[in-house]
Design a protein around this motif. Structure first.
Motif, mmCIF file in Angstrom:
data_model
loop_
_atom_site.group_PDB
_atom_site.id
_atom_site.type_symbol
_atom_site.label_atom_id
_atom_site.label_comp_id
_atom_site.label_asym_id
_atom_site.label_seq_id
_atom_site.Cartn_x
_atom_site.Cartn_y
_atom_site.Cartn_z
ATOM 1 N N VAL A 188 10.333 -1.426 2.554
ATOM 2 C CA VAL A 188 9.116 -1.667 1.771
ATOM 3 C C VAL A 188 7.996 -2.322 2.578
ATOM 4 O O VAL A 188 6.868 -2.401 2.110
ATOM 5 C CB VAL A 188 9.376 -2.505 0.488
ATOM 6 N N GLU A 220 4.160 1.700 -1.306
ATOM 7 C CA GLU A 220 5.520 1.172 -1.484
ATOM 8 C C GLU A 220 6.215 0.939 -0.145
ATOM 9 O O GLU A 220 7.309 0.371 -0.101
ATOM 10 C CB GLU A 220 6.333 2.118 -2.379
ATOM 11 N N LEU A 277 14.078 -2.619 -5.620
ATOM 12 C CA LEU A 277 13.081 -2.287 -4.607
ATOM 13 C C LEU A 277 13.099 -0.783 -4.331
ATOM 14 O O LEU A 277 14.167 -0.163 -4.297
ATOM 15 C CB LEU A 277 13.370 -3.015 -3.288
ATOM 16 N N GLU A 279 13.011 0.645 -1.701
ATOM 17 C CA GLU A 279 13.730 0.978 -0.456
ATOM 18 C C GLU A 279 15.243 1.106 -0.669
ATOM 19 O O GLU A 279 15.957 1.544 0.236
ATOM 20 C CB GLU A 279 13.468 -0.094 0.615
#
Ligand code: SF4
Lengths: 420, 159
Positions: A188, A220, A277, A279
């Motif tokens: 991220v 992002e 998240l 990621e």
């Protein structure tokens, strides 16, 4: 001096031959954007500073898309304030109720963005328009206020990472899977303060909708902007929507980049970003059964016509799993109408989905589809932070429209391959 | 300017949705925003902080949305400065534009440490640990915005 595509656009907008990473510039703006959350703060700042002038009324866009149709009295007051401001200043591009759509789907569709433009928006996903070869980036409300008054913004010139795309994605792999795959790899903050510049022979195998979705999520990865090269598909898109004459900029050479990553689109699999998240990306062989309570298909990431075509292909003639609430949110009135004409809305309603008017709604936990504690949602949106769609104890899983539709049928996170 | 306060420590990727959840964005009143600051990761934040306290975090502080409500909520909650290993870019510019002091440093700081920060000299002293670190000054251009008291003011004097 050699430059990235982004740097060339920035140089052209501050009257310089060339710029280099790290330079601070005052750039001239082609378009300034705010929504019903950020515009009120911008208007307050604008008034507090005693401003009166708007640099160019045609180049300000105010889009009432977040808490609309007004979710409560305070939201209604915020919209009213912006509505009155737009009337006072004669700002024609004020979008409300029947005309409103989610900003980053709406502006490209209305031809307000073209290649080579420099755009700021008081909304972090303003980076979406890089898909059309523009430099666009999210800023705050004070930047927006200054943008409205002076038509300028300060920018630190970014360096860039190059993503060279090859090959063709397989049937159920979309732009969403591509960008999730990339964020899963770089993290991220993998592109913090930088540009993400896409190129390669794989670009032609990504539709404009795919590219909009990919650039949408550049933020992002912490990026300042994402940008695609202008090709035939871009020009076709811009012509159909009646955008201004495009100006195409291309990076000089590969050695202008901090880093170069090769991405083979044919190797990317459908994937899901786990809480909390973007990621935390996993492919289907990396997790087991995860039961869900809600599915949301919409937003500035994946609320476009092609997204609903994909979802409908999976949902056609079937019923969503018992106990799963499925929300379909076309991002603009035009997308809504096109989906209706194609019979997609009928497919969704017959499958047991709810179809809503264009709005950001649940994407930011605003309204319409808020999650209770412990509930899980598969969403085609772009953020799965703690509390993003409701209670801090709820969970959001980010995925493509195809994965979301398959999950709606299965009642658990499911791959489209397993459902058709 | 010299700031002094107690460190309140968080980790990586503190996002704008936890700094100020979207459900409170139907207002732009700084006091109301401050009342809900950080509540999704630190329920008692608004109650426990003393004026001057300093938020300390690891990488990518302020990632997520462009909401200027985030630095505003922090500023009006009484926090004097945010110290992090790195900031997300929109939060960074919003902090500069609205006059919330922020510092990028790798200095080792724990929850509860007493800190003293000299913004103009670029020095951060951990009084609890007895260690002083330096941090690079802002680029001149940004310092100009800060000195003018925010971007709106700075624009009035810019060519
Ligand atoms: S759809 Fe979601 S991410 Fe997009 S502009 Fe609306 S709230 Fe922001």
């Amino acid at each position: 001096m050699k430059m990235t595509a982004t740097q060339k656009i920035l140089a052209a907008h501050c009257g310089k031959e060339s710029v280099a990473a790290g330079d601070m510039i005052m750039a001239d703006l082609d378009l300034v954007l705010a929504n019903d959350i950020t515009a009120p703060v911008a208007i307050n700042e604008y008034r507090k500073a005693g401003c009166d002038n708007i640099f160019d009324c045609e180049r300000v866009a105010l889009v009432m898309d977040h808490f609309t149709p007004n979710k409560d009295i305070k939201a209604a007051e915020q919209c009213k304030m912006v509505r009155e401001f737009a009337a006072e200043k004669d700002i024609p591009n004020f979008f409300d109720t029947g005309e409103v759509g989610v900003e980053h789907a709406l502006l490209p569709e209305r031809g307000m963005v073209t290649a080579g433009d420099l755009i700021i928006g008081a909304d972090s996903h303003t980076c979406t328009y890089g898909a059309l070869g523009a430099f666009s980036t999210g800023v705050g409300s004070t930047d927006m206020a200054v943008g409205m008054a002076y038509g300028k913004a300060w920018l630190r010139v970014p360096s860039a990472i190059s993503f060279v795309l090859h090959g063709k994605p397989s049937k159920w792999v979309s732009g969403k899977d591509v960008i999730l795959h990339i964020i899963g790899k770089i993290g991220v903050d993998g592109a913090l303060y930088k540009s993400m510049e896409f190129s390669g022979d794989g670009v032609k195998n990504l539709s404009v909708d795919d590219r909009l979705c990919i650039c949408n999520m550049a933020i992002e990865a912490g990026a300042k902007n994402g940008i695609f090269p202008v090709d035939e598909q871009t020009i076709d898109f811009l012509t159909v929507v009646g955008a201004k004459e495009p100006k195409a900029y291309y990076a000089d050479e590969d050695d202008v980049y901090d880093d170069v990553m090769d991405i083979d689109l044919s190797q990317i699999k459908p994937c899901v970003a786990f809480p909390h998240l973007p990621e935390n990306v996993k492919t289907f062989d990396e997790f087991g059964d995860i039961k869900i309570d809600q599915v949301v298909i919409g937003s500035c990431t994946n609320g476009r016509l092609s997204d609903f075509v994909q979802a409908a292909e999976i949902l056609k003639g079937k019923k969503v799993a018992k106990g799963v609430r499925v929300l379909i949110i076309p991002a603009t009135p035009k997308i809504y109408l096109d989906a209706m004409k194609l019979g997609l809305l009928e497919i969704f309603i017959n499958a047991g989905c709810t179809v809503s008017a264009p709005t950001c709604g649940p994407c930011l936990g605003g309204h319409m589809g808020i999650l209770a504690k412990g509930e899980r949602c598969v969403a085609t949106t772009n953020r799965n932070f703690v509390g993003r769609m409701g209670d801090p104890g709820s969970e959001v899983y980010l995925a493509s429209p195809a994965v979301a539709a398959a999950s709606a049928l299965a009642g658990k996170i499911a791959s489209p391959e397993s459902m058709v | 300017m010299i700031l002094k306060g107690t460190a309140i420590k968080y980790g990586d990727n503190v996002d704008t949705d936890v700094i100020i959840p979207a459900r409170y964005l139907n207002t732009s009143d700084p006091k109301e925003l401050a009342a809900h600051c950080m509540e999704d990761i630190d329920k008692d934040f608004a109650k426990k902080i003393k004026p001057g306290d300093i938020i300390v975090a690891d990488n990518n502080f302020g990632c997520g949305s462009s909401r200027e409500h985030a630095p505003i909520a922090i500023k009006y909650s009484g926090i004097s400065c945010v110290v992090a290993k790195s900031f997300a870019r929109i939060f960074y510019r919003n902090a500069i534009n609205t006059g919330l002091p922020i510092i990028e440093t790798d200095a080792v700081i724990e929850n509860g440490d007493e800190l003293e920060i000299d913004l103009s000299a670029g020095k951060i002293t951990n009084l609890t640990k007895g260690v002083t670190d330096t941090f690079p000054p802002f680029p001149e251009f940004l310092q100009g915005i800060i000195d003018a008291g925010g971007l709106m003011n700075a624009m009035k004097t810019m060519p």
